[in-house]
Design an enzyme around this catalytic site. Structure first.
Site, mmCIF file in Angstrom:
data_model
loop_
_atom_site.group_PDB
_atom_site.id
_atom_site.type_symbol
_atom_site.label_atom_id
_atom_site.label_comp_id
_atom_site.label_asym_id
_atom_site.label_seq_id
_atom_site.Cartn_x
_atom_site.Cartn_y
_atom_site.Cartn_z
ATOM 1 N N ILE A 28 -10.526 -3.058 11.963
ATOM 2 C CA ILE A 28 -10.316 -3.105 13.409
ATOM 3 C C ILE A 28 -11.672 -3.113 14.132
ATOM 4 O O ILE A 28 -11.873 -3.844 15.112
ATOM 5 C CB ILE A 28 -9.428 -1.923 13.862
ATOM 6 C CG1 ILE A 28 -8.113 -1.951 13.058
ATOM 7 C CG2 ILE A 28 -9.140 -1.994 15.365
ATOM 8 C CD1 ILE A 28 -7.261 -0.718 13.191
ATOM 9 N N ASN A 65 -21.746 1.741 6.888
ATOM 10 C CA ASN A 65 -22.499 1.581 5.642
ATOM 11 C C ASN A 65 -22.267 0.228 4.986
ATOM 12 O O ASN A 65 -22.928 -0.108 4.023
ATOM 13 C CB ASN A 65 -22.285 2.733 4.646
ATOM 14 C CG ASN A 65 -20.878 3.272 4.716
ATOM 15 O OD1 ASN A 65 -19.963 2.535 5.056
ATOM 16 N ND2 ASN A 65 -20.702 4.550 4.424
ATOM 17 N N PHE A 99 -14.345 4.159 14.941
ATOM 18 C CA PHE A 99 -13.308 3.586 14.069
ATOM 19 C C PHE A 99 -13.412 4.090 12.637
ATOM 20 O O PHE A 99 -12.585 3.712 11.809
ATOM 21 C CB PHE A 99 -13.459 2.054 14.009
ATOM 22 C CG PHE A 99 -13.171 1.342 15.300
ATOM 23 C CD1 PHE A 99 -11.886 0.934 15.611
ATOM 24 C CD2 PHE A 99 -14.181 1.073 16.206
ATOM 25 C CE1 PHE A 99 -11.607 0.268 16.789
ATOM 26 C CE2 PHE A 99 -13.914 0.401 17.394
ATOM 27 C CZ PHE A 99 -12.629 0.001 17.687
ATOM 28 N N SER A 133 -3.854 7.943 15.253
ATOM 29 C CA SER A 133 -2.809 7.327 14.436
ATOM 30 C C SER A 133 -1.442 7.908 14.748
ATOM 31 O O SER A 133 -1.319 9.090 15.107
ATOM 32 C CB SER A 133 -3.139 7.613 12.968
ATOM 33 O OG SER A 133 -2.038 7.305 12.158
ATOM 34 N N TYR A 186 -4.214 13.228 6.072
ATOM 35 C CA TYR A 186 -4.732 12.147 6.924
ATOM 36 C C TYR A 186 -4.294 12.364 8.375
ATOM 37 O O TYR A 186 -5.118 12.396 9.296
ATOM 38 C CB TYR A 186 -4.248 10.783 6.408
ATOM 39 C CG TYR A 186 -4.500 9.684 7.406
ATOM 40 C CD1 TYR A 186 -5.798 9.284 7.724
ATOM 41 C CD2 TYR A 186 -3.437 9.057 8.074
ATOM 42 C CE1 TYR A 186 -6.032 8.292 8.673
ATOM 43 C CE2 TYR A 186 -3.660 8.074 9.016
ATOM 44 C CZ TYR A 186 -4.954 7.693 9.316
ATOM 45 O OH TYR A 186 -5.182 6.722 10.259
ATOM 46 N N LYS A 192 -6.520 13.542 11.920
ATOM 47 C CA LYS A 192 -6.557 12.840 13.215
ATOM 48 C C LYS A 192 -6.175 13.795 14.344
ATOM 49 O O LYS A 192 -6.776 13.793 15.418
ATOM 50 C CB LYS A 192 -5.610 11.636 13.196
ATOM 51 C CG LYS A 192 -6.049 10.525 12.258
ATOM 52 C CD LYS A 192 -7.282 9.815 12.813
ATOM 53 C CE LYS A 192 -7.780 8.730 11.896
ATOM 54 N NZ LYS A 192 -9.028 8.109 12.367
ATOM 55 N N PHE A 207 -0.008 2.442 15.641
ATOM 56 C CA PHE A 207 1.074 2.400 14.678
ATOM 57 C C PHE A 207 0.557 1.505 13.521
ATOM 58 O O PHE A 207 -0.518 1.787 13.036
ATOM 59 C CB PHE A 207 2.380 2.004 15.379
ATOM 60 C CG PHE A 207 2.969 3.232 16.091
ATOM 61 C CD1 PHE A 207 2.281 3.855 17.135
ATOM 62 C CD2 PHE A 207 4.141 3.810 15.652
ATOM 63 C CE1 PHE A 207 2.767 5.024 17.729
ATOM 64 C CE2 PHE A 207 4.643 4.969 16.248
ATOM 65 C CZ PHE A 207 3.950 5.570 17.278
ATOM 66 N N HIS A 212 -2.470 -1.833 1.916
ATOM 67 C CA HIS A 212 -1.593 -2.114 3.060
ATOM 68 C C HIS A 212 -0.615 -3.246 2.773
ATOM 69 O O HIS A 212 -0.929 -4.198 2.056
ATOM 70 C CB HIS A 212 -2.434 -2.417 4.302
ATOM 71 C CG HIS A 212 -3.082 -1.177 4.815
ATOM 72 N ND1 HIS A 212 -4.330 -0.790 4.408
ATOM 73 C CD2 HIS A 212 -2.628 -0.205 5.633
ATOM 74 C CE1 HIS A 212 -4.625 0.360 4.975
ATOM 75 N NE2 HIS A 212 -3.607 0.741 5.724
ATOM 76 N N PHE A 268 8.060 0.190 -2.035
ATOM 77 C CA PHE A 268 8.131 1.633 -2.273
ATOM 78 C C PHE A 268 9.405 2.217 -1.672
ATOM 79 O O PHE A 268 9.405 2.696 -0.543
ATOM 80 C CB PHE A 268 6.921 2.344 -1.663
ATOM 81 C CG PHE A 268 5.613 2.033 -2.347
ATOM 82 C CD1 PHE A 268 5.515 2.046 -3.732
ATOM 83 C CD2 PHE A 268 4.476 1.751 -1.601
ATOM 84 C CE1 PHE A 268 4.302 1.779 -4.366
ATOM 85 C CE2 PHE A 268 3.263 1.480 -2.224
ATOM 86 C CZ PHE A 268 3.178 1.489 -3.606
ATOM 87 N N ARG A 297 6.890 6.246 -1.767
ATOM 88 C CA ARG A 297 5.497 6.695 -1.806
ATOM 89 C C ARG A 297 5.429 8.031 -1.073
ATOM 90 O O ARG A 297 6.014 8.168 0.013
ATOM 91 C CB ARG A 297 4.641 5.632 -1.100
ATOM 92 C CG ARG A 297 3.171 5.780 -1.260
ATOM 93 C CD ARG A 297 2.429 4.603 -0.636
ATOM 94 N NE ARG A 297 2.578 4.553 0.822
ATOM 95 C CZ ARG A 297 1.947 3.689 1.595
ATOM 96 N NH1 ARG A 297 1.129 2.788 1.080
ATOM 97 N NH2 ARG A 297 2.127 3.708 2.899
ATOM 98 N N ASP A 344 5.545 9.126 3.163
ATOM 99 C CA ASP A 344 6.004 8.028 4.030
ATOM 100 C C ASP A 344 7.249 8.416 4.817
ATOM 101 O O ASP A 344 8.325 8.570 4.228
ATOM 102 C CB ASP A 344 6.364 6.801 3.176
ATOM 103 C CG ASP A 344 5.215 5.838 2.993
ATOM 104 O OD1 ASP A 344 4.227 5.937 3.738
ATOM 105 O OD2 ASP A 344 5.329 4.979 2.099
HETATM 106 N N1 UDP Z 1 4.533 -0.399 1.359
HETATM 107 C C1 UDP Z 1 5.213 -0.944 0.273
HETATM 108 N N2 UDP Z 1 4.466 -1.513 -0.735
HETATM 109 C C2 UDP Z 1 3.100 -1.539 -0.717
HETATM 110 C C3 UDP Z 1 2.424 -0.981 0.408
HETATM 111 C C4 UDP Z 1 3.187 -0.426 1.426
HETATM 112 O O1 UDP Z 1 6.436 -0.931 0.214
HETATM 113 O O2 UDP Z 1 2.495 -2.050 -1.668
HETATM 114 C C5 UDP Z 1 5.319 0.180 2.468
HETATM 115 C C6 UDP Z 1 4.979 1.632 2.742
HETATM 116 O O3 UDP Z 1 5.796 2.478 1.973
HETATM 117 C C7 UDP Z 1 5.245 1.734 4.242
HETATM 118 C C8 UDP Z 1 4.963 0.331 4.775
HETATM 119 O O4 UDP Z 1 4.987 -0.523 3.633
HETATM 120 O O5 UDP Z 1 6.603 2.011 4.464
HETATM 121 C C9 UDP Z 1 3.616 0.223 5.453
HETATM 122 O O6 UDP Z 1 2.637 0.784 4.596
HETATM 123 P P1 UDP Z 1 1.103 0.582 4.813
HETATM 124 O O7 UDP Z 1 0.392 1.219 3.664
HETATM 125 O O8 UDP Z 1 0.810 -0.864 5.075
HETATM 126 O O9 UDP Z 1 0.787 1.360 6.161
HETATM 127 P P2 UDP Z 1 1.053 2.896 6.588
HETATM 128 O O10 UDP Z 1 2.459 2.922 7.113
HETATM 129 O O11 UDP Z 1 0.846 3.751 5.389
HETATM 130 O O12 UDP Z 1 0.057 3.134 7.662
#
Ligand code: UDP
Length: 320
Positions: A12, A32, A67, A111, A135, A139, A163, A183, A202, A276, A279
């Site tokens: 960003i 860095n 950032f 966040s 995390y 924040k 978001f 991501h 996930f 994961r 989440d």
């Molecule tokens: N996600 C997923 N598979 C991946 C990475 C992310 O299913 O390989 C899902 C994750 O569980 C979440 C959404 O995608 O529900 C967004 O995850 P991301 O890591 O992109 O962003 P976050 O929500 O953690 O900021």
């Protein structure tokens, strides 16, 4: 104006630097990693207060945009010390140096993770702050420190609670690239381009219509415009505050995959995995405060636009 952009080589931050320098501002990046833009970069660790004092003596910055932070939720659970050290302690050092130098305007990348598992959606700024991982707590700690710093030292700040930042520079010059990549959208597009075999989903057992997690994806260019408006707000004498940045639209992991199939015309192979850790099932922003107070108007709210800009960048920079 003169800006210090901490983390200006990141996803960003680099989009922000492009925007600020394009608008004729004087920009110094502290990072860095190298930045490809034609701006001065200092390889400075914000945990080093003396280095900050030297930099602040050289440049009379009008404002700092911060950032730089670690952003992986899972890693923050297994290695919280790393997160509190960098995201909180180093930020505190930066704030103290700003106070010593008399720099009293900060835009801070916060966040949606500060809210934890939502008690209601869409989430507005007054929703209880109950982060469920280090995390998010890191924040929220900084946000609280900022409140105290305003009260005691007059340091004015805007905390922007992103978001799910996604998408890429509409010109195709910059995009999202983390190492390692965790991501969703970049992983999906790497699977579409053949750089990965598949993308892992996930969890399909969430209480959502298709069982996968719902997120509010917001285009990086719209985040940049919100930062610019936040700077204008502080310059105009606005009080310290926080704003949610999202589109108020929730898309499930499966919907993002489907959108990527439609945009790319490629087959995307999925692999199933358990949920994961950390989440929440559904995160959707109520960003009406940013719209009302800052006049923020997202230009690229559609998921299709977000995915197509990210895909354009992925194709132009297959090696990243
Ligand atoms: N996600 C997923 N598979 C991946 C990475 C992310 O299913 O390989 C899902 C994750 O569980 C979440 C959404 O995608 O529900 C967004 O995850 P991301 O890591 O992109 O962003 P976050 O929500 O953690 O900021």
């Amino acid at each position: 104006m003169k800006f210090l952009v901490v983390g200006g080589a990141g996803y960003i931050g680099s989009h922000m630097v492009k925007h600020l320098s394009g608008a004729g501002h004087d920009v110094v990046v502290a990072d860095n990693s190298p930045t490809r833009r034609n701006v001065r970069r200092v390889e400075l660790d914000i945990a080093d207060g003396r280095a900050l004092d030297t930099l602040f003596a050289e440049y009379q910055f009008d404002a700092v945009l911060h950032f730089a932070s670690f952003i992986e939720v899972g890693e923050s659970v297994t290695d919280p010390g790393k997160y509190y050290q960098n995201n909180v302690a180093a930020t505190l050092t930066l704030l103290q140096a700003m106070v010593r130098a008399g720099i009293n305007q900060l835009i801070f990348s916060s966040s949606a993770a500060v809210y934890g598992s939502p008690q209601y959606v869409p989430i507005d700024e007054s929703h209880p702050k109950a982060a469920i991982n280090p995390y998010g707590r890191s924040k929220w700690m900084v946000e609280q420190i900022l409140e105290d710093f305003d009260r005691a030292y007059g340091l004015k700040s805007v905390c922007l609670r992103y978001f799910n930042a996604a998408g890429a520079d509409p010109d195709g010059e910059l995009g999202e690239c983390h190492e390692p990549e965790t991501h969703l959208l970049p992983l999906i597009l790497q699977a579409a381009s053949g750089r990965r075999n598949d993308v892992t989903v996930f969890g399909r057992d969430y209480e959502t219509p298709d069982g996968t997690c719902i997120r509010d994806y917001v285009h990086v260019a719209d985040l940049v415009s919100a930062h610019s408006l936040a700077v204008d707000y502080l310059v105009a004498g606005g009080a310290s505050t926080a704003f949610n940045l999202g589109n108020g639209l929730g898309f499930s992991v499966q919907q993002v995959i489907d959108a990527a199939c439609a945009v790319t015309g490629r087959q995307i192979i999925t692999r199933e995995a358990p949920r994961r850790a950390g989440d929440p099932p559904r995160l959707v922003a109520d960003a009406s405060k940013a719209k009302a107070v800052l006049g923020w108007q997202p230009q690229f709210a559609s998921l299709e636009k977000i995915v197509s800009h990210a895909w354009h960048w992925e194709q132009l920079h297959p090696w990243h």
